[in-house]
Design a protein around this motif. Structure first.
Motif, short mmCIF file in Angstrom:
data_model
loop_
_atom_site.label_atom_id
_atom_site.label_comp_id
_atom_site.label_asym_id
_atom_site.label_seq_id
_atom_site.Cartn_x
_atom_site.Cartn_y
_atom_site.Cartn_z
N UNK A 288 0.74 -1.03 0.20
CA UNK A 288 0.09 0.28 0.56
C UNK A 288 1.01 1.31 -0.20
N UNK A 289 0.23 2.39 -0.25
CA UNK A 289 1.07 3.69 -0.32
C UNK A 289 1.78 3.95 0.66
N UNK A 290 3.07 4.81 0.88
CA UNK A 290 3.65 4.91 2.81
C UNK A 290 3.25 5.57 3.32
N UNK A 291 3.15 5.33 4.87
CA UNK A 291 2.79 6.37 5.30
C UNK A 291 4.01 6.75 6.19
N UNK A 292 3.36 7.73 6.68
CA UNK A 292 5.20 9.01 7.86
C UNK A 292 3.81 8.62 8.52
N UNK A 293 5.79 8.14 10.05
CA UNK A 293 4.92 7.71 11.20
C UNK A 293 5.18 8.80 11.60
N UNK A 294 4.31 9.18 12.72
CA UNK A 294 4.24 10.79 13.58
C UNK A 294 5.21 10.73 14.53
N UNK A 295 6.29 12.17 14.36
CA UNK A 295 6.60 13.00 14.92
C UNK A 295 6.65 12.42 16.15
N UNK A 296 5.25 13.33 16.83
CA UNK A 296 5.29 13.04 18.07
C UNK A 296 3.91 12.47 18.52
N UNK A 297 2.96 11.24 18.72
CA UNK A 297 1.76 10.95 19.24
C UNK A 297 1.57 10.20 20.66
N UNK A 298 2.48 10.96 21.21
CA UNK A 298 2.42 10.80 22.59
C UNK A 298 0.90 11.88 23.36
#
Length: 404
Positions: A44-54
């Motif tokens: 599937x298309x790439x998904x960027x990881x969140x910078x700060x998901x806390x």
């Protein structure tokens, strides 16, 4: 599902893959038979990881943030996952440097893409485990605050019922009422006393669970909770993504994608075959393995979307329920004041006073439960939409852990 953030990991699988590609390129100088290293598959298309998901850091409750961080640090299973991830990376790096790996590349059996995808699946699984732990601690904290506040309400009501019994006794001695009022007052006080004891036991149990999750002593946790028993009000932040895209940000679904990519790479599926299968998934010519992988991913994403939609729908009902409870609580409070004044003046009966106070207590508890339910739903929604993990969690730090 690769993203630029992941590509920059110092120890990450893509760095290792690049090193492998360099080795193969050098080997190509010695022989014309060396094939080009295959690229990693993308289902599937790439998904960027969140910078700060806390999300808990900006939830507006410093104690909640502190407890979640403690819970993450105290989770031995999480630390073991990180240790195993680093160990696997070292093992794969060693395999890539070995002569066996070079020979496999020369004969067209390079396993780097398969290993890369498998390692990313483990990394995403770690990130999801971290998000799960944060949610578990946050929900445990909400439950502790719920019971703490209800315990305070019931204790205050118990004092009122005991005061009513004293007033009833004064009136009986003055010949204004029979002993029935005093008996009823003492009976109601006994009932509420039992409720207080039961609530305290539940509060103690919930507090013990939270202490275990955070690695705190009960004394330290009690001190941190303090006297103010307020259920945290997590702000309803803007949606992380649209309803259709939200599942794409979940680490558990990204882990599933990586596992499927690893499996397909093992079966020597090419990106061209994968793209064709995605374009026409119902084509009879599509290989069963490809069709099954795409169906499994689609089913998981649909399930996540349904879960998110259900939580959002329940949240939409809270405002109307809160308005109704607030109106009821205001009326009940006025009724209690009028009933107590009438009874003290000798114009009302005890039964009316008791019913008014019981209704007021029920309304207050309903208000607390509604606030706690709303906060718990928001906490669950954070995880369902893909919060609770960040790009840094794909390369977690090594920590002390006792692992089997």
């Amino acid at each position: 599902m690769r993203n630029p953030i992941v590509l920059l990991r110092a120890r990450g699988p893509f760095v290792l893959a690049s090193a492998t590609g360099l080795t193969l390129a050098l080997a190509g100088c010695a022989t014309s038979r060396a094939p080009e290293a295959p690229a990693n598959l993308m289902i599937a298309p790439p998904v960027a990881a969140p910078q700060d998901g806390d999300w808990w850091k900006t939830a507006g409750d410093p104690l909640l943030a502190n407890l979640v961080e403690r819970g993450l640090a105290a989770d031995n299973d999480l630390a073991c996952r990180a240790a195993r991830l680093h160990q696997q990376e070292e093992t794969d790096a060693s395999a890539s440097r070995g002569i066996t790996g070079k020979v496999r590349a020369l004969v067209g059996r390079d396993e780097a893409p398969e290993r890369d995808a498998a390692r990313m699946a483990w990394a995403y699984a770690y990130a999801q485990a971290r998000a799960d732990r944060a949610t578990e601690v946050a929900l445990a904290y909400v439950q502790v605050r719920r019971l703490q506040q209800i315990l305070v309400l019931r204790t205050e009501r118990l004092d009122q019922f005991r005061d009513n019994a004293v007033i009833a006794e004064f009136r009986r001695q003055a010949g204004l009422v029979t002993a029935i009022d005093g008996g009823l007052g003492n009976s109601m006080a006994g009932v509420v006393d039992a409720d207080v004891s039961a609530t305290r036991a539940r509060f103690d149990a919930a507090r013990g669970n939270l202490a275990a999750l955070t690695g705190m002593t009960d004394t330290d946790l009690l001190t941190a909770l303090g006297e103010k028993a307020e259920v945290p009000a997590v702000s309803p932040d803007a949606q992380i993504a649209t309803a259709a895209d939200a599942p794409l940000h979940r680490a558990d679904l990204l882990a599933l994608r990586s596992r499927l990519e690893s499996s397909l790479a093992h079966q020597k599926v090419t990106q061209e075959q994968l793209d064709a299968a995605r374009a026409t998934p119902e084509d009879p010519a599509t290989a069963p393995a490809l069709r099954d992988a795409l169906q499994k991913l689609a089913k998981a994403e649909q399930g996540a979307q349904a879960e998110i939609a259900s939580t959002r729908q329940s949240l939409a009902t809270f405002d109307a329920r809160e308005a109704a409870i607030e109106a009821t609580a205001t009326q009940a409070k006025r009724a209690v004041a009028d009933a107590r004044a009438a009874y003290k003046a000798g114009f009302g009966d005890f039964a009316t006073l008791y019913v008014a106070e019981a209704a007021a207590l029920a309304a207050d508890e309903a208000r607390v439960n509604l606030k706690a339910d709303r906060t718990a739903a928001l906490v669950r929604l954070r995880k369902q939409e893909g919060a609770g993990w960040s790009s840094a969690d794909l390369d977690p730090p090594m920590g002390a852990a006792t692992c089997d």
